[in-house]
Design a protein around this motif. Structure first.
Motif, mmCIF file in Angstrom:
data_model
loop_
_atom_site.group_PDB
_atom_site.id
_atom_site.type_symbol
_atom_site.label_atom_id
_atom_site.label_comp_id
_atom_site.label_asym_id
_atom_site.label_seq_id
_atom_site.Cartn_x
_atom_site.Cartn_y
_atom_site.Cartn_z
ATOM 1 N N VAL A 154 0.718 -1.115 0.124
ATOM 2 C CA VAL A 154 0.042 0.065 0.055
ATOM 3 C C VAL A 154 0.973 1.267 -0.160
ATOM 4 C CG1 VAL A 154 -2.117 1.134 0.867
ATOM 5 C CG2 VAL A 154 -1.649 -1.418 1.378
ATOM 6 N N PRO A 155 1.684 1.427 -1.007
ATOM 7 C CA PRO A 155 2.616 2.571 -1.233
ATOM 8 C C PRO A 155 1.719 3.847 -0.910
ATOM 9 C CG PRO A 155 2.521 1.667 -3.112
ATOM 10 C CD PRO A 155 1.581 0.687 -2.297
ATOM 11 N N ASN A 156 2.352 4.931 -0.422
ATOM 12 C CA ASN A 156 1.345 6.044 -0.481
ATOM 13 C C ASN A 156 2.281 7.426 -0.158
ATOM 14 O OD1 ASN A 156 -1.103 7.358 -0.582
ATOM 15 N ND2 ASN A 156 -2.216 5.661 0.507
ATOM 16 N N GLY A 157 1.413 8.470 -0.212
ATOM 17 C CA GLY A 157 2.394 9.801 -0.229
ATOM 18 C C GLY A 157 2.382 10.487 -1.582
ATOM 19 N N TYR A 158 1.075 11.220 -1.605
ATOM 20 C CA TYR A 158 0.712 11.547 -3.201
ATOM 21 C C TYR A 158 0.935 13.087 -3.438
ATOM 22 C CZ TYR A 158 -2.038 13.000 -6.989
ATOM 23 O OH TYR A 158 -2.411 13.440 -8.200
ATOM 24 N N PHE A 159 0.320 13.669 -2.390
ATOM 25 C CA PHE A 159 0.422 15.286 -2.603
ATOM 26 C C PHE A 159 1.890 15.928 -2.309
ATOM 27 C CE2 PHE A 159 -3.926 14.202 -1.679
ATOM 28 C CZ PHE A 159 -4.592 14.655 -2.960
ATOM 29 N N THR A 160 2.167 17.098 -2.993
ATOM 30 C CA THR A 160 3.471 17.582 -2.612
ATOM 31 C C THR A 160 3.953 17.742 -1.375
ATOM 32 O OG1 THR A 160 2.843 19.134 -4.766
ATOM 33 C CG2 THR A 160 4.608 19.651 -3.395
ATOM 34 N N SER A 161 2.945 17.983 -0.524
ATOM 35 C CA SER A 161 3.724 18.377 0.810
ATOM 36 C C SER A 161 3.501 16.911 1.686
ATOM 37 C CB SER A 161 2.775 19.524 1.611
ATOM 38 O OG SER A 161 3.244 20.531 0.932
ATOM 39 N N ASP A 162 3.069 15.936 1.104
ATOM 40 C CA ASP A 162 3.145 14.696 1.843
ATOM 41 C C ASP A 162 4.588 13.956 1.970
ATOM 42 O OD1 ASP A 162 0.369 14.769 1.931
ATOM 43 O OD2 ASP A 162 -0.086 13.322 0.588
ATOM 44 N N TRP A 163 4.909 13.406 3.125
ATOM 45 C CA TRP A 163 6.216 12.331 2.744
ATOM 46 C C TRP A 163 5.685 11.415 1.781
ATOM 47 C CZ3 TRP A 163 5.915 10.936 8.721
ATOM 48 C CH2 TRP A 163 6.325 12.023 9.427
ATOM 49 N N ASP A 164 6.339 11.126 0.777
ATOM 50 C CA ASP A 164 6.151 10.090 -0.231
ATOM 51 C C ASP A 164 6.536 8.668 0.398
ATOM 52 O OD1 ASP A 164 9.109 9.718 -0.528
ATOM 53 O OD2 ASP A 164 9.239 10.968 -2.213
ATOM 54 N N THR A 165 6.531 7.725 -0.662
ATOM 55 C CA THR A 165 6.547 6.268 -0.230
ATOM 56 C C THR A 165 7.953 6.215 0.439
ATOM 57 O OG1 THR A 165 4.873 5.685 -1.779
ATOM 58 C CG2 THR A 165 6.698 4.021 -1.087
ATOM 59 N N PHE A 166 9.024 6.702 -0.225
ATOM 60 C CA PHE A 166 10.637 6.320 0.210
ATOM 61 C C PHE A 166 10.672 7.206 1.541
ATOM 62 C CE2 PHE A 166 10.577 5.381 -4.206
ATOM 63 C CZ PHE A 166 11.282 4.525 -4.350
ATOM 64 N N GLN A 167 10.128 8.432 1.726
ATOM 65 C CA GLN A 167 10.220 9.003 2.800
ATOM 66 C C GLN A 167 9.346 8.277 4.029
ATOM 67 O OE1 GLN A 167 8.686 12.744 1.491
ATOM 68 N NE2 GLN A 167 10.869 13.791 1.770
ATOM 69 N N ASN A 168 8.211 7.645 3.764
ATOM 70 C CA ASN A 168 7.326 6.933 4.996
ATOM 71 C C ASN A 168 8.407 5.756 5.060
ATOM 72 O OD1 ASN A 168 5.384 8.675 5.081
ATOM 73 N ND2 ASN A 168 4.057 7.625 3.325
ATOM 74 N N HIS A 169 9.053 5.316 3.964
ATOM 75 C CA HIS A 169 9.768 3.956 4.521
ATOM 76 C C HIS A 169 10.911 4.470 5.382
ATOM 77 C CE1 HIS A 169 12.815 0.610 3.040
ATOM 78 N NE2 HIS A 169 11.842 -0.106 3.929
ATOM 79 N N ALA A 170 11.530 5.585 5.217
ATOM 80 C CA ALA A 170 12.571 5.881 6.095
ATOM 81 C C ALA A 170 12.357 5.882 7.562
ATOM 82 C CB ALA A 170 13.297 7.154 5.525
ATOM 83 N N VAL A 171 10.765 6.463 7.485
ATOM 84 C CA VAL A 171 10.233 6.415 9.001
ATOM 85 C C VAL A 171 9.974 5.381 9.692
ATOM 86 C CG1 VAL A 171 8.248 7.420 10.279
ATOM 87 C CG2 VAL A 171 9.314 8.987 8.367
ATOM 88 N N ILE A 172 9.621 4.386 8.816
ATOM 89 C CA ILE A 172 8.933 3.101 9.164
ATOM 90 C C ILE A 172 10.342 2.220 9.653
ATOM 91 C CG2 ILE A 172 8.311 0.822 8.384
ATOM 92 C CD1 ILE A 172 6.727 2.293 6.492
ATOM 93 N N ARG A 173 11.426 2.564 8.856
ATOM 94 C CA ARG A 173 12.835 1.991 9.342
ATOM 95 C C ARG A 173 13.312 2.547 10.917
ATOM 96 N NH1 ARG A 173 14.647 3.175 4.273
ATOM 97 N NH2 ARG A 173 16.330 4.374 5.208
ATOM 98 N N ARG A 174 12.956 3.794 11.084
ATOM 99 C CA ARG A 174 13.466 4.629 12.319
ATOM 100 C C ARG A 174 12.704 4.061 13.432
ATOM 101 N NH1 ARG A 174 18.166 7.384 13.531
ATOM 102 N NH2 ARG A 174 17.761 8.760 15.237
ATOM 103 N N MET A 175 11.393 3.963 13.254
ATOM 104 C CA MET A 175 10.521 3.673 14.063
ATOM 105 C C MET A 175 10.588 2.252 14.584
ATOM 106 S SD MET A 175 8.798 6.285 15.379
ATOM 107 C CE MET A 175 10.427 7.132 14.732
#
Length: 230
Positions: free
Chosen positions: A135-156
């Motif tokens: 379920v990749p997500n992060g579409y709008f300009t000011s959202d975190w994109d899929t790769f940024q979300n993945h970085a957050v997931i790894r950190r958590m």
């Protein structure tokens, strides 16, 4: 529960406790595959995910095959040419202190934000952090994109959290045991890096909310304060 080859649809879901219990049952059934589910606003989540999937870094042009598409996206997430390092993530969200206050509200009353229909998708991936490929997500300009979300997931994950869900505005994490007081402070320190507004008094309140909790909800979209005001 309605099922097909790669998903389960849970209906009349009222609480995260109920959802997490259902996920545990499905994990046992689908092992060794991993699972990810929708959270808030399932229809909007799927709409933005479809657009996020058009990102040229993860776009899939093969035959209609959900498992092949998940494998393709997971491979892109592991590609060092596309990966996002934690240190490079933005340190200030548009909402500033309003985002922090929204995090307190969302994590204080998590069941309020859970859609009563939840779509569960199977991800045959090697690690829990890669389930976002389904379920990749992060579409709008000011959202975190899929790769940024993945970085957050790894950190958590370094704080003991497993990523289990993506909504239209939220990322969902759980851990086997409640977070300690010192652990909550460490999580908040990382969230300050993500959201900015270091002087917000809401950070102390969030640390209190997270202490003893197994669940963590983070907003990845530009409109997080709007979510709690609706």
């Amino acid at each position: 529960m309605v099922r097909n080859e790669t998903t389960a649809k849970l209906v009349e879901v009222a609480t995260f406790a109920e959802l997490l219990g259902a996920l545990d049952q499905l994990r046992a059934e689908y092992a060794p595959a991993r699972l990810v589910c929708t959270l808030d606003d399932v229809n909007q989540c799927l709409y933005t995910s479809a657009h996020a999937s058009e990102d040229e870094r993860i776009a899939y042009y093969g035959d209609e095959n959900p498992e092949a598409e998940v494998a393709h996206v997971a491979s892109a997430l592991e590609n060092p040419e596309h990966g996002v390092e934690w240190q490079t993530l933005p340190g200030q969200r548009i909402g500033g202190g309003a985002d922090v206050a929204a995090l307190v509200t969302v994590n204080s009353t998590p069941d309020r934000w859970l859609d009563d229909v939840v779509l569960v998708r199977r991800a045959s991936v090697a690690r829990d952090d890669l389930v976002i490929a389904a379920v990749p997500n992060g579409y709008f300009t000011s959202d975190w994109d899929t790769f940024q979300n993945h970085a957050v997931i790894r950190r958590m994950a370094a704080h003991g959290y497993r990523h289990f869900g993506v909504g239209a505005s939220l990322l969902g994490f759980d851990r086997q045991e409640g977070l300690s007081e010192s652990g909550a402070r460490a999580v908040v320190a990382d969230l300050v890096h993500l959201y900015g507004a270091p002087d917000s008094a809401s950070w102390v309140e969030l640390a209190t909310v997270l202490t003893g909790a197994r669940l963590l909800l983070l907003g990845y979209t530009e409109n997080l304060p709007d979510l709690v005001e609706d």
